[in-house]
Write an enzyme that holds these catalytic residues in place. Sequence first.
Site, PDB file in Angstrom:
ATOM      1  N   ARG A   1      51.467  41.651  78.812  1.00  0.00           N
ATOM      2  CA  ARG A   1      50.608  40.496  79.049  1.00  0.00           C
ATOM      3  C   ARG A   1      50.453  39.698  77.755  1.00  0.00           C
ATOM      4  O   ARG A   1      50.724  40.196  76.671  1.00  0.00           O
ATOM      5  CB  ARG A   1      49.245  40.959  79.582  1.00  0.00           C
ATOM      6  CG  ARG A   1      49.380  41.501  81.009  1.00  0.00           C
ATOM      7  CD  ARG A   1      48.056  41.655  81.699  1.00  0.00           C
ATOM      8  NE  ARG A   1      47.213  42.627  81.046  1.00  0.00           N
ATOM      9  CZ  ARG A   1      45.938  42.412  80.714  1.00  0.00           C
ATOM     10  NH1 ARG A   1      45.378  41.260  80.965  1.00  0.00           N
ATOM     11  NH2 ARG A   1      45.237  43.363  80.130  1.00  0.00           N
TER      12      ARG A   1
ATOM     13  N   LYS B   1      45.944  53.403  74.814  1.00  0.00           N
ATOM     14  CA  LYS B   1      46.621  52.812  75.976  1.00  0.00           C
ATOM     15  C   LYS B   1      47.795  53.676  76.440  1.00  0.00           C
ATOM     16  O   LYS B   1      48.688  54.009  75.668  1.00  0.00           O
ATOM     17  CB  LYS B   1      47.096  51.392  75.628  1.00  0.00           C
ATOM     18  CG  LYS B   1      47.719  50.660  76.801  1.00  0.00           C
ATOM     19  CD  LYS B   1      47.600  49.171  76.634  1.00  0.00           C
ATOM     20  CE  LYS B   1      48.478  48.435  77.626  1.00  0.00           C
ATOM     21  NZ  LYS B   1      48.152  47.007  77.726  1.00  0.00           N
TER      22      LYS B   1
ATOM     23  N   ARG C   1      36.659  45.021  74.088  1.00  0.00           N
ATOM     24  CA  ARG C   1      36.560  46.003  73.015  1.00  0.00           C
ATOM     25  C   ARG C   1      35.245  46.738  73.126  1.00  0.00           C
ATOM     26  O   ARG C   1      34.253  46.158  73.539  1.00  0.00           O
ATOM     27  CB  ARG C   1      36.602  45.311  71.652  1.00  0.00           C
ATOM     28  CG  ARG C   1      37.990  44.910  71.292  1.00  0.00           C
ATOM     29  CD  ARG C   1      37.998  43.776  70.314  1.00  0.00           C
ATOM     30  NE  ARG C   1      39.324  43.210  70.269  1.00  0.00           N
ATOM     31  CZ  ARG C   1      40.277  43.608  69.451  1.00  0.00           C
ATOM     32  NH1 ARG C   1      40.061  44.545  68.594  1.00  0.00           N
ATOM     33  NH2 ARG C   1      41.452  43.053  69.491  1.00  0.00           N
TER      34      ARG C   1
HETATM   35  C1  BTN Z   1      50.610  44.961  79.452  1.00  0.00           C
HETATM   36  O1  BTN Z   1      50.769  44.208  78.486  1.00  0.00           O
HETATM   37  O2  BTN Z   1      49.670  45.760  79.488  1.00  0.00           O
HETATM   38  C2  BTN Z   1      51.559  44.909  80.618  1.00  0.00           C
HETATM   39  C3  BTN Z   1      52.816  45.712  80.368  1.00  0.00           C
HETATM   40  C4  BTN Z   1      53.789  45.677  81.526  1.00  0.00           C
HETATM   41  C5  BTN Z   1      55.106  46.326  81.184  1.00  0.00           C
HETATM   42  C6  BTN Z   1      56.002  46.465  82.377  1.00  0.00           C
HETATM   43  S1  BTN Z   1      57.407  47.486  82.067  1.00  0.00           S
HETATM   44  C7  BTN Z   1      58.107  47.009  83.579  1.00  0.00           C
HETATM   45  C8  BTN Z   1      57.840  45.532  83.754  1.00  0.00           C
HETATM   46  N1  BTN Z   1      58.858  44.742  83.094  1.00  0.00           N
HETATM   47  C9  BTN Z   1      58.368  44.053  82.073  1.00  0.00           C
HETATM   48  O3  BTN Z   1      59.047  43.307  81.332  1.00  0.00           O
HETATM   49  N2  BTN Z   1      57.057  44.279  81.936  1.00  0.00           N
HETATM   50  C10 BTN Z   1      56.578  45.181  82.955  1.00  0.00           C
END
Ligand code: BTN
Length: 324
Positions: free
Chosen positions: A117, A182, A317
Amino acid sequence: MKKLDPANQLLLAQLADGRFHSGEELGEMLSLSRASISKRMAELRRLGLDVFSVKGKGYRLPYPISLLDESRLKASIGENLQVWSEVGSTNDLLKDAASLTSGDVVLAECQTAGRGRRGQTWVSPFGAHLYFSLFWQLDSRHAALQGLSLVTGVAVAKAINDWLGDAVRLKWPNDLYHNGRKLGGILVEMVGQANGPVNIIIGVGLNVAMPPESASRVDQPWVDLQQIYGQQVDRTELANKVISALREALALFADRGLAAFVDDWNRLDCFWGQAVVLKNEKSQQVGICRGIEGDGALLLEAGGQVTRIYGGELSMRSHDNALG
Ligand code: BTN
């Protein structure tokens, strides 16, 4: 996107145990010369695998890895899934797909352009974690994205907790957490038309066993399933459990909406009843976290007043400690 050819798949399946395998043994198994085995090892290294060789002993990986088994997955959760060895991003792969049906899934052993994100990179080394995206179509736009992203978090956390033990929690809106670190994240994206059904891509990334050489590339406190549960996790079984739970939860969401998930979300909320700071680019609010409501809003209580917070791009946070 790439798939390993059958010989490289076999080679990798041998190396997955983390032990030495001699060039001779591997060559005999595949009816290939030792020179051609050595060439194939170079191809595996190009995927980011740290295959090393010791004279007189052969080749090995520094630690065992658990590979995704496409046929086992198809046998347990259906044919509408694909496993790739290497993709840019599984979300982007689904975005570019021609025709999709709700529940279709792509998984990858690694991503070269994994996205998180807020435009962040999602570190996606080969064979280490779970990376997949699922397509879902909703009839109405109503609260689709926010609701769906909350439901996905609940489904993934519960699938892991039911299988391995109750240790995973949620940080609003849908980060998967364990003790302030995380474990995984979810990237929900809407594609296609402005009117009519809404096409949604749900990308899930879950840390399973972080390779030491990738750890420094993650820019926030992280944890993986191997650390939490103290055991090696079968990634195929994990994918099986998480994808089935997600498909079931999305069908229930389409039927009954977010209301069916609010209690579960609040039970899993890692900040419930705690003092928190909710920040966005423009402002910062302090309050006690009171979980979510049926429309997906986060409730923040301060000075006897409850404020409803919307929007998935806020970061949260704990009051004194930065949790990322
Ligand atoms: C975040 O930032 O918390 C979200 C992460 C999401 C990662 C997943 S891995 C599979 C899918 N493909 C991506 O490029 N991103 C999501």
